[in-house]
Design a protein around this motif. Structure first.
Motif, PDB file in Angstrom:
ATOM      1  N   GLU A  69     -39.592  29.031  23.437  1.00 46.02           N
ATOM      2  CA  GLU A  69     -39.434  30.584  23.724  1.00 46.02           C
ATOM      3  C   GLU A  69     -39.757  29.481  25.470  1.00 46.02           C
ATOM      4  O   GLU A  69     -40.697  29.052  25.696  1.00 46.02           O
ATOM      5  CB  GLU A  69     -40.639  31.482  23.417  1.00 46.02           C
ATOM      6  N   ILE A  70     -38.627  30.192  26.297  1.00 55.56           N
ATOM      7  CA  ILE A  70     -38.493  29.549  27.376  1.00 55.56           C
ATOM      8  C   ILE A  70     -39.280  30.920  28.321  1.00 55.56           C
ATOM      9  O   ILE A  70     -38.934  31.849  28.444  1.00 55.56           O
ATOM     10  CB  ILE A  70     -36.957  29.534  28.315  1.00 55.56           C
ATOM     11  N   ASP A  71     -39.753  30.394  29.838  1.00 52.37           N
ATOM     12  CA  ASP A  71     -40.474  30.605  30.918  1.00 52.37           C
ATOM     13  C   ASP A  71     -39.312  31.342  32.060  1.00 52.37           C
ATOM     14  O   ASP A  71     -39.506  32.402  32.192  1.00 52.37           O
ATOM     15  CB  ASP A  71     -42.084  30.644  30.995  1.00 52.37           C
ATOM     16  N   LEU A  72     -38.801  29.750  31.847  1.00 53.72           N
ATOM     17  CA  LEU A  72     -38.288  30.836  33.372  1.00 53.72           C
ATOM     18  C   LEU A  72     -37.040  29.800  33.428  1.00 53.72           C
ATOM     19  O   LEU A  72     -36.880  28.724  32.819  1.00 53.72           O
ATOM     20  CB  LEU A  72     -39.333  29.601  35.067  1.00 53.72           C
ATOM     21  N   TRP A  73     -35.699  30.205  33.142  1.00 51.76           N
ATOM     22  CA  TRP A  73     -34.485  29.775  32.620  1.00 51.76           C
ATOM     23  C   TRP A  73     -34.472  29.060  33.098  1.00 51.76           C
ATOM     24  O   TRP A  73     -33.053  28.175  33.291  1.00 51.76           O
ATOM     25  CB  TRP A  73     -33.530  31.051  32.574  1.00 51.76           C
ATOM     26  N   GLU A  74     -33.991  28.888  34.585  1.00 56.61           N
ATOM     27  CA  GLU A  74     -33.253  27.733  35.754  1.00 56.61           C
ATOM     28  C   GLU A  74     -34.573  26.705  36.139  1.00 56.61           C
ATOM     29  O   GLU A  74     -34.092  26.169  36.270  1.00 56.61           O
ATOM     30  CB  GLU A  74     -33.660  29.078  37.149  1.00 56.61           C
ATOM     31  N   PRO A  76     -37.295  26.006  33.815  1.00 56.29           N
ATOM     32  CA  PRO A  76     -38.638  26.071  32.520  1.00 56.29           C
ATOM     33  C   PRO A  76     -39.418  24.935  32.484  1.00 56.29           C
ATOM     34  O   PRO A  76     -39.396  23.580  32.979  1.00 56.29           O
ATOM     35  CB  PRO A  76     -37.974  26.503  31.157  1.00 56.29           C
ATOM     36  N   SER A  77     -40.733  25.078  32.455  1.00 58.31           N
ATOM     37  CA  SER A  77     -42.003  24.161  31.493  1.00 58.31           C
ATOM     38  C   SER A  77     -41.037  22.847  30.684  1.00 58.31           C
ATOM     39  O   SER A  77     -40.410  23.875  29.944  1.00 58.31           O
ATOM     40  CB  SER A  77     -42.888  25.219  31.352  1.00 58.31           C
ATOM     41  N   LYS A  78     -41.404  21.630  30.788  1.00 61.96           N
ATOM     42  CA  LYS A  78     -41.293  21.116  29.323  1.00 61.96           C
ATOM     43  C   LYS A  78     -42.471  20.914  28.918  1.00 61.96           C
ATOM     44  O   LYS A  78     -42.127  20.425  27.857  1.00 61.96           O
ATOM     45  CB  LYS A  78     -40.802  19.240  30.286  1.00 61.96           C
ATOM     46  N   ASP A  79     -43.219  21.280  29.452  1.00 59.32           N
ATOM     47  CA  ASP A  79     -44.510  21.345  27.842  1.00 59.32           C
ATOM     48  C   ASP A  79     -44.490  22.560  26.950  1.00 59.32           C
ATOM     49  O   ASP A  79     -45.796  22.891  26.986  1.00 59.32           O
ATOM     50  CB  ASP A  79     -45.830  20.974  28.520  1.00 59.32           C
ATOM     51  N   LEU A  80     -43.752  23.410  26.621  1.00 58.25           N
ATOM     52  CA  LEU A  80     -44.032  24.525  26.232  1.00 58.25           C
ATOM     53  C   LEU A  80     -44.069  24.396  24.555  1.00 58.25           C
ATOM     54  O   LEU A  80     -43.272  23.673  23.927  1.00 58.25           O
ATOM     55  CB  LEU A  80     -42.406  24.974  26.262  1.00 58.25           C
ATOM     56  N   ILE A  97     -33.775  34.864  15.355  1.00 60.30           N
ATOM     57  CA  ILE A  97     -34.017  34.172  16.696  1.00 60.30           C
ATOM     58  C   ILE A  97     -33.997  35.195  17.761  1.00 60.30           C
ATOM     59  O   ILE A  97     -32.972  35.074  18.270  1.00 60.30           O
ATOM     60  CB  ILE A  97     -33.790  33.333  16.785  1.00 60.30           C
ATOM     61  N   PRO A  98     -35.233  35.973  17.894  1.00 63.24           N
ATOM     62  CA  PRO A  98     -35.803  36.997  19.360  1.00 63.24           C
ATOM     63  C   PRO A  98     -34.676  36.097  20.761  1.00 63.24           C
ATOM     64  O   PRO A  98     -34.667  35.155  20.570  1.00 63.24           O
ATOM     65  CB  PRO A  98     -36.384  37.440  19.808  1.00 63.24           C
ATOM     66  N   LYS A  99     -34.117  37.615  21.139  1.00 66.66           N
ATOM     67  CA  LYS A  99     -33.289  36.070  22.720  1.00 66.66           C
ATOM     68  C   LYS A  99     -34.839  35.558  23.650  1.00 66.66           C
ATOM     69  O   LYS A  99     -35.787  36.418  23.445  1.00 66.66           O
ATOM     70  CB  LYS A  99     -33.031  37.764  23.527  1.00 66.66           C
ATOM     71  N   GLY A 100     -34.409  34.942  24.547  1.00 69.05           N
ATOM     72  CA  GLY A 100     -35.586  34.454  24.956  1.00 69.05           C
ATOM     73  C   GLY A 100     -35.503  32.708  25.026  1.00 69.05           C
ATOM     74  O   GLY A 100     -36.563  32.524  24.923  1.00 69.05           O
ATOM     75  N   PHE A 101     -34.758  32.860  23.562  1.00 72.14           N
ATOM     76  CA  PHE A 101     -35.285  31.037  23.058  1.00 72.14           C
ATOM     77  C   PHE A 101     -34.195  30.178  22.844  1.00 72.14           C
ATOM     78  O   PHE A 101     -32.795  30.817  23.022  1.00 72.14           O
ATOM     79  CB  PHE A 101     -35.794  30.896  21.411  1.00 72.14           C
ATOM     80  N   VAL A 102     -34.400  28.844  22.825  1.00 70.87           N
ATOM     81  CA  VAL A 102     -33.418  27.572  23.194  1.00 70.87           C
ATOM     82  C   VAL A 102     -34.221  26.993  21.508  1.00 70.87           C
ATOM     83  O   VAL A 102     -35.526  27.183  21.281  1.00 70.87           O
ATOM     84  CB  VAL A 102     -33.557  27.175  23.989  1.00 70.87           C
ATOM     85  N   ARG A 130     -28.178  25.223  28.080  1.00 68.21           N
ATOM     86  CA  ARG A 130     -28.166  24.171  28.157  1.00 68.21           C
ATOM     87  C   ARG A 130     -29.199  23.486  28.929  1.00 68.21           C
ATOM     88  O   ARG A 130     -28.893  23.521  29.632  1.00 68.21           O
ATOM     89  CB  ARG A 130     -26.762  24.058  28.015  1.00 68.21           C
ATOM     90  N   PHE A 131     -30.127  22.674  27.982  1.00 66.61           N
ATOM     91  CA  PHE A 131     -30.881  21.830  28.131  1.00 66.61           C
ATOM     92  C   PHE A 131     -30.697  20.369  27.574  1.00 66.61           C
ATOM     93  O   PHE A 131     -30.171  20.169  26.273  1.00 66.61           O
ATOM     94  CB  PHE A 131     -31.805  21.964  27.992  1.00 66.61           C
ATOM     95  N   PRO A 132     -30.663  18.969  28.565  1.00 69.20           N
ATOM     96  CA  PRO A 132     -31.038  18.184  27.967  1.00 69.20           C
ATOM     97  C   PRO A 132     -31.662  17.751  26.414  1.00 69.20           C
ATOM     98  O   PRO A 132     -33.221  18.661  26.324  1.00 69.20           O
ATOM     99  CB  PRO A 132     -30.896  16.904  28.999  1.00 69.20           C
ATOM    100  N   ALA A 133     -31.144  16.935  25.545  1.00 65.97           N
ATOM    101  CA  ALA A 133     -31.759  16.361  24.379  1.00 65.97           C
ATOM    102  C   ALA A 133     -33.063  16.387  24.820  1.00 65.97           C
ATOM    103  O   ALA A 133     -34.035  16.100  23.631  1.00 65.97           O
ATOM    104  CB  ALA A 133     -31.369  15.737  23.092  1.00 65.97           C
ATOM    105  N   ASP A 134     -33.526  15.595  25.201  1.00 64.87           N
ATOM    106  CA  ASP A 134     -35.119  14.771  26.042  1.00 64.87           C
ATOM    107  C   ASP A 134     -36.157  15.424  26.745  1.00 64.87           C
ATOM    108  O   ASP A 134     -36.599  15.382  27.753  1.00 64.87           O
ATOM    109  CB  ASP A 134     -35.276  13.469  26.582  1.00 64.87           C
ATOM    110  N   TYR A 135     -35.136  16.656  27.384  1.00 61.91           N
ATOM    111  CA  TYR A 135     -35.258  18.119  28.657  1.00 61.91           C
ATOM    112  C   TYR A 135     -37.036  18.164  28.093  1.00 61.91           C
ATOM    113  O   TYR A 135     -38.234  17.531  29.221  1.00 61.91           O
ATOM    114  CB  TYR A 135     -34.874  19.471  28.491  1.00 61.91           C
ATOM    115  N   PHE A 136     -37.849  18.464  26.774  1.00 55.14           N
ATOM    116  CA  PHE A 136     -38.455  18.899  26.827  1.00 55.14           C
ATOM    117  C   PHE A 136     -39.656  17.817  25.861  1.00 55.14           C
ATOM    118  O   PHE A 136     -38.817  17.491  24.954  1.00 55.14           O
ATOM    119  CB  PHE A 136     -38.653  20.676  25.524  1.00 55.14           C
ATOM    120  N   ASN A 137     -40.853  18.130  26.215  1.00 58.72           N
ATOM    121  CA  ASN A 137     -41.543  17.034  25.170  1.00 58.72           C
ATOM    122  C   ASN A 137     -42.490  17.508  23.934  1.00 58.72           C
ATOM    123  O   ASN A 137     -42.079  17.948  23.434  1.00 58.72           O
ATOM    124  CB  ASN A 137     -43.285  17.164  26.418  1.00 58.72           C
TER     125      ASN A 137
END
Length: 137
Positions: A69-74, A76-80, A97-102, A130-137
């Motif tokens: 679930e994304i907090d800020l779309w522009e 987002p935190s990397k530790d969600l 999958i409700p709105k607001g998720f990647v 879209r975010f790079p595959a390694d964006y989130f921890n």
């Protein structure tokens, strides 16, 4: 709203097998398509929607679906928190999958196929992130 699994089931007798989901309500669905990854080593990640919803169902093989679930779309935190679901074609379970998720979508078996439903037509709104595959921890 949280992601949920809408449970399906199957019935088998001497005539064959019926796989069904009597609890999935397709009202509001405007588009349907399938996804097939080239390899079980590949994860289709991270893509999502601020406004649109999706429903996933494995129609062949199985998939591991990861959701954030994304907090800020522009920016987002990397530790969600990452939620993980497994969908198998054995029963016609549907992951809402409700709105607001990647999502990250990875096939667990070769030749797996995922059925995807969307509540907006292609190009109806601009809502793909879209975010790079390694964006989130």
């Amino acid at each position: 709203m949280e992601p949920t699994i809408i449970k399906g089931n199957h019935f088998k007798d001497d005539r064959g097998t019926v796989i069904f989901n009597n609890d999935f309500n397709a009202l509001g669905i405007k588009r349907v398509y399938t996804l097939e990854n080239n390899s079980t080593d590949f994860a289709r990640c991270w893509q999502g929607h601020k406004i649109e919803q999706r429903w996933f169902s494995a129609i062949s093989g199985s998939f591991t679906i990861k959701l954030i679930e994304i907090d800020l779309w522009e920016n987002p935190s990397k530790d969600l928190k990452v939620l993980e679901f497994v969908l198998s074609a054995e029963n016609l379970d549907v992951l809402h999958i409700p709105k607001g998720f990647v999502t990250s979508i990875q096939a667990d078996e070769e030749q797996s196929k995922l059925l995807v439903f969307a509540d907006y037509e292609l190009g109806e709104i601009k809502d793909e992130f879209r975010f790079p595959a390694d964006y989130f921890n």
